[in-house]
Design an enzyme around this catalytic site. Structure first.
Site, mmCIF file in Angstrom:
data_model
loop_
_atom_site.group_PDB
_atom_site.id
_atom_site.type_symbol
_atom_site.label_atom_id
_atom_site.label_comp_id
_atom_site.label_asym_id
_atom_site.label_seq_id
_atom_site.Cartn_x
_atom_site.Cartn_y
_atom_site.Cartn_z
ATOM 1 N N HIS A 45 1.008 -1.331 -0.111
ATOM 2 C CA HIS A 45 -0.041 0.061 0.101
ATOM 3 C C HIS A 45 0.805 1.164 0.085
ATOM 4 O O HIS A 45 1.767 1.571 0.970
ATOM 5 C CB HIS A 45 -0.748 0.006 1.268
ATOM 6 C CG HIS A 45 -2.110 1.082 0.959
ATOM 7 N ND1 HIS A 45 -3.456 0.587 0.457
ATOM 8 C CD2 HIS A 45 -2.066 2.287 1.655
ATOM 9 C CE1 HIS A 45 -3.965 1.584 0.572
ATOM 10 N NE2 HIS A 45 -3.511 2.556 1.078
ATOM 11 N N ASP A 47 0.159 5.461 -0.938
ATOM 12 C CA ASP A 47 -0.757 6.582 -1.572
ATOM 13 C C ASP A 47 -0.199 7.674 -2.490
ATOM 14 O O ASP A 47 -0.980 8.740 -2.533
ATOM 15 C CB ASP A 47 -1.503 7.000 -0.368
ATOM 16 C CG ASP A 47 -2.639 6.037 0.310
ATOM 17 O OD1 ASP A 47 -3.432 6.094 -0.383
ATOM 18 O OD2 ASP A 47 -2.219 5.879 1.355
ATOM 19 N N GLU A 153 -9.259 1.499 -2.744
ATOM 20 C CA GLU A 153 -9.068 1.400 -1.308
ATOM 21 C C GLU A 153 -10.359 1.644 -0.560
ATOM 22 O O GLU A 153 -10.574 2.452 0.300
ATOM 23 C CB GLU A 153 -8.204 2.638 -0.672
ATOM 24 C CG GLU A 153 -7.727 2.358 0.745
ATOM 25 C CD GLU A 153 -6.716 3.319 1.360
ATOM 26 O OE1 GLU A 153 -6.492 3.123 2.492
ATOM 27 O OE2 GLU A 153 -6.438 4.236 0.749
ATOM 28 N N HIS A 180 -13.813 1.678 3.721
ATOM 29 C CA HIS A 180 -12.799 2.572 4.152
ATOM 30 C C HIS A 180 -13.022 3.293 5.473
ATOM 31 O O HIS A 180 -13.735 2.644 6.525
ATOM 32 C CB HIS A 180 -12.192 3.803 2.960
ATOM 33 C CG HIS A 180 -11.116 4.427 3.285
ATOM 34 N ND1 HIS A 180 -10.916 5.613 3.638
ATOM 35 C CD2 HIS A 180 -9.918 3.850 3.183
ATOM 36 C CE1 HIS A 180 -9.632 6.152 3.732
ATOM 37 N NE2 HIS A 180 -8.915 5.136 3.739
ATOM 38 N N ASP A 350 1.888 2.118 3.781
ATOM 39 C CA ASP A 350 1.391 3.239 3.834
ATOM 40 C C ASP A 350 1.755 4.725 3.541
ATOM 41 O O ASP A 350 1.393 5.603 4.056
ATOM 42 C CB ASP A 350 0.219 3.256 4.962
ATOM 43 C CG ASP A 350 -0.750 3.870 4.950
ATOM 44 O OD1 ASP A 350 -1.375 4.211 3.848
ATOM 45 O OD2 ASP A 350 -1.618 4.198 5.805
#
Length: 421
Positions: A45, A47, A153, A180, A350
């Site tokens: 993951h 972003d 997501e 989410h 993340d």
């Protein structure tokens, strides 16, 4: 994306107490390089696509991510040079959109985010290549590039439409997080009050269709009831793309031990993330208290931002940021291994989706620091390889096998069925 609790969204840029990561000696570094040359390090993951949209107006072609993105006017945690320095072999790019965007608007925005990922790979062809299968990841890694994959997501992004789910798969999405920050019409979130107590009948239909087409079911962000419901339906292994162990920090985004046992039985993998509030009870408490103090001073000094800022500054001096180190990340990994065994853990940092980082893990070049800590704890090369990407590759291969076995099955339909029944 934005994995802290909604109330913690009040927290502005936080500068943690700086503690240097332990230096990695040459012998350890050589061992890490040997492991990661043989097995791709796959992060579950990142972003960056949303940050490129939010900070740079989706201008992929004119935003230089070749190196030193931490020095851009609005710094990033990801660039091509640091991906290579971190020995990243595969990266799932999150095509996050806010949970309050729903219906046709959500489908459109998701397509725009998927477009960013494809444009990113086209912009840096010497570094990135789109991947759609486990075999693609292995091939691209052997060629010295980084396999680029897509993760959705939030279940709200399909607009309650299984046709959209199938078309997102056709565009490259290989996992979807079922919910989410907020509940959607068919799945409960970990950070919202229960509405469905798991999955509705349509939610179970979504999981079955994901199994049929070969899309991994991601249970990060969902409530324990939703986790258990999905595990009860899925005939393929599931993933947690970026979650930690709830036994070590009672954060709603983390995975309870009873669910970890179910993940092991399912053959799935929990990919540990690097957000301090998910890892450390002290940091979680501090962040929550700071968010409350921010709201209090803002209400107390309405229309007086300078006074509110000064009051918050005094609170911060009296309440220093708790220290969180790489050892805490390793503690969560070790706990998951204790419950599930080494076959069910991975990495989902993340990065570029969190407001605060851990020294040594503040960018995509930091993964070797984590491996060095695990080596200090006695981890074998075989188990390091499983953590790096071996476990995720096994899950992907099994998900692909389930889809192949289901070829010929009639696609699930949504036109005449309520999504909330």
């Amino acid at each position: 994306m934005r994995n802290f609790l909604p109330l913690a969204g009040l927290i502005a840029a936080i500068v943690p107490v700086m503690v240097q990561a332990q230096p990695v000696d040459r012998t350890t570094q050589a061992r890490i390089e040997r492991v990661l040359q043989a097995t791709p390090l796959i992060d579950g993951h990142n972003d960056l696509p949303w940050e490129l949209r939010n900070r740079y107006g989706s201008r992929i072609e004119t935003t230089d991510l070749s190196k030193a993105s931490d020095r851009l006017p609005t710094p990033l945690m990801t660039d091509m040079a640091r991906l290579h320095a971190g020995h990243v072999g595969g990266q799932f790019w999150s095509v996050y959109i806010p949970a309050n965007v729903t219906g046709p608007a959500a489908i459109q925005m998701t397509i725009e985010q998927i477009d960013i990922v494809h444009r990113l790979a086209a912009r840096y062809p010497r570094d990135l290549e789109m991947a759609y299968t486990a075999a693609d990841i292995v091939r691209i890694h052997k060629a010295g590039r980084i396999a680029s994959l897509i993760g959705i997501e939030g279940g709200h992004q399909i607009g309650n439409n299984l046709a959209a789910l199938r078309q997102f798969y056709a565009l490259g999405a290989r996992y979807m997080t079922l919910a989410h920050f907020l509940n959607n019409d068919w799945a409960d979130s970990a950070t919202d009050d229960p509405a469905h107590h798991g999955l509705t009948n349509f939610g179970k239909q979504v999981v079955r269709e994901m199994n049929r087409i070969g899309m991994m079911v991601d249970l990060s962000h969902v409530s324990p009831e939703t986790m258990k419901a999905a595990l009860g339906v899925s005939t393929a292994p599931v993933i947690f793309s970026h979650s930690d162990a709830r036994a070590l920090n009672d954060h709603p985004r983390n995975v309870p031990d009873d669910v970890l046992k179910l993940v092991a039985a399912n053959g799935g993998v929990v990919m540990v993330n690097f957000y301090p509030a998910h890892l450390s009870p002290a940091y979680f408490a501090w962040a929550t208290d700071r968010a409350g103090e921010t709201a209090r001073t803002k209400a107390l000094y309405t229309g007086q931002p300078d006074r509110a800022k000064a009051a918050l500054g005094l609170w911060e001096k009296a309440h220093p940021v708790p220290v969180v180190t790489i050892a805490t990340v390793a503690d969560h990994i070790d706990h998951i291994v204790q419950i599930t065994g080494h076959d069910h853990v991975g990495i989902g940092g993340d990065l570029d989706g969190i407001e605060a980082t851990i020294p040594g893990l503040g960018g995509v070049d930091g993964y070797p620091n984590l491996f060095a800590e695990l080596i200090r704890r006695g981890w074998s090369d075989t188990d390091l390889a499983k953590l790096a990407g071996g476990n995720l590759l096994r899950v992907m291969r099994r998900v692909e096998e389930v889809a192949v076995a289901g070829r010929g099955a009639v696609p699930e339909m949504t036109e005449t069925q309520s999504v909330v029944d």
